[in-house]
Motif scaffolding. Sequence first.
Motif, PDB file in Angstrom:
ATOM      1  N   VAL A  10      -7.835  -2.489  -0.214  1.00  0.00           N
ATOM      2  CA  VAL A  10      -7.124  -2.328   0.379  1.00  0.00           C
ATOM      3  C   VAL A  10      -7.394  -3.474   2.076  1.00  0.00           C
ATOM      4  O   VAL A  10      -8.419  -3.545   2.285  1.00  0.00           O
ATOM      5  CB  VAL A  10      -7.570  -1.320   1.149  1.00  0.00           C
ATOM      6  CG1 VAL A  10      -6.159  -0.637   2.520  1.00  0.00           C
ATOM      7  CG2 VAL A  10      -7.257   0.409   0.049  1.00  0.00           C
TER       8      VAL A  10
ATOM      9  N   LEU B 218      -7.354   6.652   6.255  1.00  0.00           N
ATOM     10  CA  LEU B 218      -8.496   6.340   5.091  1.00  0.00           C
ATOM     11  C   LEU B 218      -8.915   5.815   6.481  1.00  0.00           C
ATOM     12  O   LEU B 218     -10.478   4.850   6.459  1.00  0.00           O
ATOM     13  CB  LEU B 218      -8.102   4.569   4.597  1.00  0.00           C
ATOM     14  CG  LEU B 218      -6.886   4.918   3.500  1.00  0.00           C
ATOM     15  CD1 LEU B 218      -6.442   3.437   3.297  1.00  0.00           C
ATOM     16  CD2 LEU B 218      -7.828   5.135   2.197  1.00  0.00           C
TER      17      LEU B 218
ATOM     18  N   LEU C 231      -3.922  -3.762  -2.367  1.00  0.00           N
ATOM     19  CA  LEU C 231      -3.217  -3.397  -1.756  1.00  0.00           C
ATOM     20  C   LEU C 231      -3.307  -3.292  -0.792  1.00  0.00           C
ATOM     21  O   LEU C 231      -4.305  -3.102   0.309  1.00  0.00           O
ATOM     22  CB  LEU C 231      -3.426  -1.622  -2.389  1.00  0.00           C
ATOM     23  CG  LEU C 231      -3.178  -0.934  -3.141  1.00  0.00           C
ATOM     24  CD1 LEU C 231      -4.025   0.065  -3.054  1.00  0.00           C
ATOM     25  CD2 LEU C 231      -2.390  -1.047  -3.492  1.00  0.00           C
TER      26      LEU C 231
ATOM     27  N   GLU D 100      -1.432   6.561   6.964  1.00  0.00           N
ATOM     28  CA  GLU D 100      -2.265   5.869   6.007  1.00  0.00           C
ATOM     29  C   GLU D 100      -3.231   5.463   6.704  1.00  0.00           C
ATOM     30  O   GLU D 100      -4.386   5.513   5.756  1.00  0.00           O
ATOM     31  CB  GLU D 100      -1.497   5.181   4.944  1.00  0.00           C
ATOM     32  CG  GLU D 100      -0.169   5.559   4.340  1.00  0.00           C
ATOM     33  CD  GLU D 100       0.613   5.640   4.910  1.00  0.00           C
ATOM     34  OE1 GLU D 100       1.189   5.666   6.179  1.00  0.00           O
ATOM     35  OE2 GLU D 100       2.123   5.647   4.437  1.00  0.00           O
TER      36      GLU D 100
ATOM     37  N   GLN E   3      -7.931   5.538  -8.081  1.00  0.00           N
ATOM     38  CA  GLN E   3      -9.273   5.487  -7.904  1.00  0.00           C
ATOM     39  C   GLN E   3      -8.749   6.585  -9.012  1.00  0.00           C
ATOM     40  O   GLN E   3     -10.272   7.184  -9.816  1.00  0.00           O
ATOM     41  CB  GLN E   3      -8.841   6.513  -7.095  1.00  0.00           C
ATOM     42  CG  GLN E   3      -9.311   5.780  -5.532  1.00  0.00           C
ATOM     43  CD  GLN E   3      -9.400   6.421  -3.817  1.00  0.00           C
ATOM     44  OE1 GLN E   3      -8.918   7.510  -3.650  1.00  0.00           O
ATOM     45  NE2 GLN E   3      -9.819   6.280  -3.005  1.00  0.00           N
TER      46      GLN E   3
ATOM     47  N   ILE F 107     -10.510  -1.387  -6.111  1.00  0.00           N
ATOM     48  CA  ILE F 107      -9.549  -1.309  -5.161  1.00  0.00           C
ATOM     49  C   ILE F 107      -9.594  -2.438  -4.065  1.00  0.00           C
ATOM     50  O   ILE F 107     -10.792  -2.272  -3.464  1.00  0.00           O
ATOM     51  CB  ILE F 107      -9.222  -0.378  -4.983  1.00  0.00           C
ATOM     52  CG1 ILE F 107      -8.471   0.612  -6.665  1.00  0.00           C
ATOM     53  CG2 ILE F 107      -7.966  -0.138  -3.904  1.00  0.00           C
ATOM     54  CD1 ILE F 107      -8.607   2.054  -5.702  1.00  0.00           C
TER      55      ILE F 107
ATOM     56  N   LEU G 286      -2.520   4.456  -4.242  1.00  0.00           N
ATOM     57  CA  LEU G 286      -3.848   4.242  -4.546  1.00  0.00           C
ATOM     58  C   LEU G 286      -4.520   5.617  -5.062  1.00  0.00           C
ATOM     59  O   LEU G 286      -6.147   4.934  -5.590  1.00  0.00           O
ATOM     60  CB  LEU G 286      -4.495   4.610  -2.556  1.00  0.00           C
ATOM     61  CG  LEU G 286      -6.069   4.471  -2.429  1.00  0.00           C
ATOM     62  CD1 LEU G 286      -6.847   3.661  -2.562  1.00  0.00           C
ATOM     63  CD2 LEU G 286      -6.400   4.988  -0.648  1.00  0.00           C
ATOM     64  N   LYS G 287      -4.014   6.631  -5.304  1.00  0.00           N
ATOM     65  CA  LYS G 287      -4.963   7.895  -5.833  1.00  0.00           C
ATOM     66  C   LYS G 287      -4.874   7.478  -6.969  1.00  0.00           C
ATOM     67  O   LYS G 287      -5.364   7.822  -7.503  1.00  0.00           O
ATOM     68  CB  LYS G 287      -4.466   9.119  -5.317  1.00  0.00           C
ATOM     69  CG  LYS G 287      -4.387   9.416  -3.836  1.00  0.00           C
ATOM     70  CD  LYS G 287      -5.394   9.826  -3.511  1.00  0.00           C
ATOM     71  CE  LYS G 287      -6.152   9.980  -1.286  1.00  0.00           C
ATOM     72  NZ  LYS G 287      -7.493  10.441  -1.513  1.00  0.00           N
TER      73      LYS G 287
ATOM     74  N   PHE H 248       0.709  -1.330   0.114  1.00  0.00           N
ATOM     75  CA  PHE H 248       0.204  -0.183  -0.001  1.00  0.00           C
ATOM     76  C   PHE H 248       1.035   1.256   0.396  1.00  0.00           C
ATOM     77  O   PHE H 248       2.170   1.321   0.549  1.00  0.00           O
ATOM     78  CB  PHE H 248      -0.910   0.093   1.355  1.00  0.00           C
ATOM     79  CG  PHE H 248      -1.517   1.305   1.518  1.00  0.00           C
ATOM     80  CD1 PHE H 248      -3.264   0.623   0.732  1.00  0.00           C
ATOM     81  CD2 PHE H 248      -1.176   2.353   2.078  1.00  0.00           C
ATOM     82  CE1 PHE H 248      -3.865   2.523   0.595  1.00  0.00           C
ATOM     83  CE2 PHE H 248      -2.587   3.744   1.494  1.00  0.00           C
ATOM     84  CZ  PHE H 248      -3.244   3.487   0.918  1.00  0.00           C
TER      85      PHE H 248
END
Length: 130
Positions: A46, A92, A78, A88, A38, A44, A34-35, A29
């Motif tokens: 996580v 989230l 991820l 992180e 997205q 995705i 992630l961005k 991750f």
Amino acid sequence: MSALRTLLAAALFSLVSTAPLMAQPIQPFSMAALKAAQTAGKPILVDAYASWCPTCRKQAPTIDAMAKDPAFDKLLILRLDYDNQTAEKQALGIVQQSTLIVFRGNKETGREIGLVEPDQIRTLAKSALP
């Protein structure tokens, strides 16, 4: 020798082209990964994983199998290091290890903590798939 190379190359291509499609391997991750996913509108999953967590260890075989399953070939998995990725986790809203979050692009489509039943994990992940 050239004919032999051509024959070997053709045989190799035949093996590769008939190999089953596989999902992407599990990735470490990062917020950047992630961005980017997205922004690209990708599905995705996580996985907030801790090696000492018995629930995480129960989830892992199902998640590992999904990474090899053609049904999940578009899913980016991820794996967040629960013990070492504090910023992180906060970004989230993860407050417990064994948290699974799925996104379709920027939209969160599901979040579960402690889910261990393989069918339920797969159903959660499918909520991100188009």
